[in-house]
Design an enzyme around this catalytic site. Structure first.
Site, PDB file in Angstrom:
ATOM      1  N   CYS A 167      -2.943   5.581   5.427  1.00  0.00           N
ATOM      2  CA  CYS A 167      -4.398   5.634   5.446  1.00  0.00           C
ATOM      3  C   CYS A 167      -4.909   6.017   6.839  1.00  0.00           C
ATOM      4  CB  CYS A 167      -4.955   4.266   5.055  1.00  0.00           C
ATOM      5  SG  CYS A 167      -4.685   3.032   6.323  1.00  0.00           S
ATOM      6  N   CYS A 227       0.830  -1.210   0.000  1.00  0.00           N
ATOM      7  CA  CYS A 227       0.000   0.000   0.000  1.00  0.00           C
ATOM      8  C   CYS A 227       0.860   1.253   0.000  1.00  0.00           C
ATOM      9  CB  CYS A 227      -0.961   0.020   1.184  1.00  0.00           C
ATOM     10  SG  CYS A 227      -0.149   0.085   2.790  1.00  0.00           S
ATOM     11  N   ASP A 277       2.264   2.683   2.493  1.00  0.00           N
ATOM     12  CA  ASP A 277       2.167   3.510   3.690  1.00  0.00           C
ATOM     13  C   ASP A 277       3.410   3.361   4.567  1.00  0.00           C
ATOM     14  OD1 ASP A 277      -0.233   4.297   2.772  1.00  0.00           O
ATOM     15  OD2 ASP A 277      -1.436   3.084   4.137  1.00  0.00           O
ATOM     16  N   CYS A 323      -2.824  -2.559   8.692  1.00  0.00           N
ATOM     17  CA  CYS A 323      -2.423  -1.219   9.162  1.00  0.00           C
ATOM     18  C   CYS A 323      -2.007  -1.295  10.631  1.00  0.00           C
ATOM     19  CB  CYS A 323      -3.556  -0.228   8.981  1.00  0.00           C
ATOM     20  SG  CYS A 323      -4.430  -0.372   7.398  1.00  0.00           S
TER      21      CYS A 323
END
Ligand code: FES
Length: 143
Positions: free
Chosen positions: A59, A34, A36, A103
């Site tokens: 995110c 992703c 991140d 996450c």
């Protein structure tokens, strides 16, 4: 599954945000899928994490889990911080949608990476103390 109120709160009003100039340990982790990135800073005195902050380029769930992770380790011993799992972070946030579990793994990794960096800076090999830093897990961006 919608986000819990706690997730929305920590996303909208993240705690302990920002760089720490005089950090004793800095951990940076990322999820290559992703893209991140999470950076965690810790200040340590007598084995206690006296201060902690983070910077997350990611995110909303990554921001909320970073924020909650800092709250969960602040004022606690390094030993306790190393026991912090992504599950505990998720529970403290009243859950995350399954596609956002990865996450929370970043938050666990970031704390462990910061502690590893702290030990390295002290000239101590962190391997046996910090143990395994969990592998990043799949990021289902397409879901
Ligand atoms: Fe990858 Fe949240 S950290 S989408």
């Amino acid at each position: 599954m919608a986000y819990s109120e706690k997730v929305m709160d920590h996303f909208a009003n993240p705690r302990n945000v920002g760089e720490m100039e005089d950090a004793d340990g800095i951990g940076e982790v990322g999820n290559s899928k992703c893209g991140d990135i999470m950076k965690m800073y810790i200040k340590v005195r007598d084995d206690i994490i006296t201060d902690v902050s983070f910077k997350t380029f990611g995110c909303g769930a990554a921001i909320a889990t970073s924020s909650m992770a800092t709250e969960l380790v602040k004022g606690h011993s390094i030993k306790e911080a190393l026991q912090l799992t992504n599950k505990a972070v998720m529970e403290a946030l009243d859950g995350l949608p399954p596609v956002k579990v990865h996450c929370s793994v970043l938050a666990e990794q970031a704390i462990k990476a910061a502690v590893s960096d702290y030990y390295e800076k002290q000239g101590i090999d962190p391997k046996d103390i910090v143990g395994e830093i969990p592998e990043p897990i799949e990021c289902h961006l397409e879901d």
